[in-house]
Design an enzyme around this catalytic site. Structure first.
Site, PDB file in Angstrom:
ATOM      1  N   HIS A   1       1.748   4.589  -2.749  1.00  0.00           N
ATOM      2  CA  HIS A   1       1.845   6.034  -2.489  1.00  0.00           C
ATOM      3  C   HIS A   1       3.219   6.552  -2.938  1.00  0.00           C
ATOM      4  O   HIS A   1       3.335   7.595  -3.577  1.00  0.00           O
ATOM      5  CB  HIS A   1       1.716   6.322  -0.990  1.00  0.00           C
ATOM      6  CG  HIS A   1       0.316   6.293  -0.465  1.00  0.00           C
ATOM      7  ND1 HIS A   1      -0.693   7.071  -0.982  1.00  0.00           N
ATOM      8  CD2 HIS A   1      -0.257   5.593   0.566  1.00  0.00           C
ATOM      9  CE1 HIS A   1      -1.823   6.852  -0.291  1.00  0.00           C
ATOM     10  NE2 HIS A   1      -1.583   5.956   0.645  1.00  0.00           N
TER      11      HIS A   1
ATOM     12  N   GLU B   1      -4.657   7.867  -2.752  1.00  0.00           N
ATOM     13  CA  GLU B   1      -5.168   6.594  -2.239  1.00  0.00           C
ATOM     14  C   GLU B   1      -5.556   5.661  -3.379  1.00  0.00           C
ATOM     15  O   GLU B   1      -5.530   4.443  -3.230  1.00  0.00           O
ATOM     16  CB  GLU B   1      -6.354   6.864  -1.298  1.00  0.00           C
ATOM     17  CG  GLU B   1      -6.691   5.735  -0.356  1.00  0.00           C
ATOM     18  CD  GLU B   1      -5.628   5.436   0.712  1.00  0.00           C
ATOM     19  OE1 GLU B   1      -4.632   6.193   0.823  1.00  0.00           O
ATOM     20  OE2 GLU B   1      -5.777   4.426   1.421  1.00  0.00           O
TER      21      GLU B   1
ATOM     22  N   HIS C   1       0.844  -1.200   0.000  1.00  0.00           N
ATOM     23  CA  HIS C   1       0.000   0.000   0.000  1.00  0.00           C
ATOM     24  C   HIS C   1       0.884   1.257   0.000  1.00  0.00           C
ATOM     25  O   HIS C   1       0.715   2.153  -0.844  1.00  0.00           O
ATOM     26  CB  HIS C   1      -0.895  -0.029   1.244  1.00  0.00           C
ATOM     27  CG  HIS C   1      -1.767   1.175   1.419  1.00  0.00           C
ATOM     28  ND1 HIS C   1      -3.113   1.169   1.149  1.00  0.00           N
ATOM     29  CD2 HIS C   1      -1.487   2.426   1.850  1.00  0.00           C
ATOM     30  CE1 HIS C   1      -3.607   2.372   1.386  1.00  0.00           C
ATOM     31  NE2 HIS C   1      -2.654   3.155   1.820  1.00  0.00           N
ATOM     32  N   GLU C   2       1.819   1.312   0.917  1.00  0.00           N
ATOM     33  CA  GLU C   2       2.654   2.503   1.023  1.00  0.00           C
ATOM     34  C   GLU C   2       3.563   2.635  -0.203  1.00  0.00           C
ATOM     35  O   GLU C   2       3.873   3.749  -0.637  1.00  0.00           O
ATOM     36  CB  GLU C   2       3.473   2.500   2.322  1.00  0.00           C
ATOM     37  CG  GLU C   2       2.643   2.425   3.619  1.00  0.00           C
ATOM     38  CD  GLU C   2       1.531   3.471   3.747  1.00  0.00           C
ATOM     39  OE1 GLU C   2       1.638   4.553   3.143  1.00  0.00           O
ATOM     40  OE2 GLU C   2       0.537   3.189   4.451  1.00  0.00           O
TER      41      GLU C   2
END
Ligand code: MG
Length: 501
Positions: A272, A298, A268-269
């Site tokens: 980003h 997001e 997830h990160e």
């Protein structure tokens, strides 16, 4: 190609470099606060950040600078990048012109103290420790909304801070549609003959050293370049870029069980981070050099977390490494991973939620924030409201505050109005997936290729990342996906994945 030709734009950008420099050290400082700062450091840090934010405001509100921006706003000959710069600066100026410096200073101090109180409250599992701070945070945010101004609902003023132009009315409609769809889909999934609401991997204990290696292995699969991206550990996983594509930091956490939560956070990160790292280098040190739409941001993290990180082809690539997490893991097969990552089961923790129930977690936070802002919910009733909505929508009641109302850091950071962008971003990630599959093929087929990750990264760079903050989220969706924002692709994606439709 030179993106900035306008003489006045050049002058504004030159002045902006000092503001950028404050941002650079502020982000570094905020990363440090979440990772390595000793706890006694919070007071001087709060002081330093408060002073820096006032300094930043002074620089932005310099009368010559403001005049230059105002005259650029009237200029009809700007290109898209230049328009983006003016839009971003006008947005900031507007907020600063409305918020008195003393207010900003008090606000900064409060949120620095509140974060420490929240950590303490969460650790002691006691909402009462945090409640007096939340009381102040709500009060100061209502004042903030009054300063900023709003047409319909005080919450609108805050929503606009996190996503340009987003309103309570938009979200009422959005969450109504999302709720109806999710509750019905959930029922259908649970009625499937092979439905299971649990999976052995959830409670399997893993070796933290091996899990760290797994996270690093995944980043290496993605082509990790350590010269501009760090991975560390923190209580709440996050990404921070130092307002530059060349220095991006992500964190994850290792809790000892449920390894997918840890790899999921890393992936997830990474999503980003990639957005930051693939912004066009010509935009460095400018107001559009950092992607600012939280929804778009997001949409990138959720795309990687769900559409790459839970894809069967991807899971087959990490299986051998997963098997090293502990003795019990050694006999796993790829189908076990597919079942584990495809598990749909209402739980208490937002960051561990599956793709389907996730939105109910956000809906609950939206309802509570809206109520706090219009006064229909009081801080003393927040825990009760939280628990009863979890029971109503997810069918489970938190057994403790740490697993309930204290689980998220956001309110302690003053962030009221932020959560909805998580849900919106997830919905937008399905728009990108649909578009990628239209342009270059099914994700699971792309991932079978040696350069599969690269192909996807390149698509994202070309269609999304390179622009930084040049466009608003709705503009970019229309430009790069050729459609308006809609929840339909997301509905189709979930129905296809979970009901085989
Ligand atoms: Mg995120």
């Amino acid at each position: 190609m030179n993106k900035f030709n306008n003489k006045n734009i050049k002058s504004v950008l030159q002045k902006y470099e000092s503001i950028w420099a404050i941002d650079h050290v502020s982000y570094l400082s905020s990363w440090d606060l979440e990772t390595y700062m000793p706890s006694m450091g919070s007071k001087p840090r709060g002081m330093a950040m408060a002073k820096l934010s006032v300094l930043r405001q002074t620089l932005l509100l310099d009368s010559i600078f403001v005049q230059e921006v105002e005259s650029l706003a009237q200029d009809k000959g700007l290109n898209d990048y230049e328009k983006g710069i003016v839009r971003m600066l006008k947005r900031e100026l507007d907020q600063y012109q409305k918020l008195p410096p003393q207010f900003i200073e008090v606000y900064e101090k409060l949120i620095n103290e509140s974060q420490i109180a929240w950590r303490d409250a969460r650790q002691k599992n006691k909402f009462e420790i945090f409640a007096p701070f939340l009381e102040k945070i709500v009060a100061i945010n209502r004042r903030k909304a009054d300063f900023l101004g709003f047409a319909d609902h005080p919450y609108d003023a805050l929503l606009n801070l996190y996503e340009e132009g987003l309103t309570t009315k938009d979200l009422d409609k959005y969450f109504y549609e999302v709720r109806e769809f999710v509750l019905e889909l959930l029922q259908k999934i649970r009625r499937k003959p092979d439905y299971s609401q649990t999976n052995a991997l959830v409670s399997m204990k893993y070796d933290i050293q091996k899990a760290t290696e797994l996270s690093e292995y995944i980043l290496e699969l993605f082509g990790w370049d350590k010269s501009n991206l760090r991975l560390d550990v923190s209580t709440h996983p996050f990404t921070e870029s130092m307002a530059s594509k060349y220095d991006v930091r992500i964190t994850t956490r290792y809790e000892g069980t449920n390894f997918g939560s840890s790899t999921g956070s890393t992936i997830h990160e990474y999503g980003h981070a990639l957005y930051e790292m693939q912004t066009d280098s010509d935009l460095e040190y400018t107001p559009i050099g950092r992607p600012s739409s939280l929804t778009l941001h997001e949409s990138q993290s959720r795309f990687w977390e769900n559409m790459i990180g839970k894809n069967p082809t991807f899971l087959s690539k990490i299986l051998a490494k997963v098997k090293t997490l502990g003795d019990e893991f050694s006999s796993l097969e790829v189908d076990d991973l597919n079942e584990y990552f495809g598990l749909v089961s209402p739980g208490l923790i937002r960051v561990e939620a599956d793709e389907v129930t996730y939105h109910l977690h956000i809906l609950i936070r939206f309802e509570i924030e809206k109520g706090l802002m219009d006064g229909s919910i009081h801080v003393k009733d927040v825990r009760g409201a939280w628990n009863s909505m979890y029971e109503k929508y997810l069918g489970i009641k938190p057994s403790s505050d740490a697993l309930g109302v204290l689980q998220d850091v956001h309110w302690s950071m003053g962030a009221i109005g932020y959560f909805s962008t998580y849900s919106l971003g997830t919905v937008v990630s399905a728009i990108w997936k649909e578009r990628i599959e239209h342009d270059i093929g099914l994700i699971e087929e792309i991932l079978k290729k040696d350069n599969g990750f690269e192909q996807i990264q390149n698509w994202l760079e070309k269609n999304i990342h390179q622009y930084g903050s040049t466009y608003t989220f709705k503009e970019l969706i229309s430009k790069s996906a050729g459609q308006e924002f809609s929840i339909e692709p997301w509905k189709k994606y979930l129905e296809h994945k979970y009901l085989g439709m």
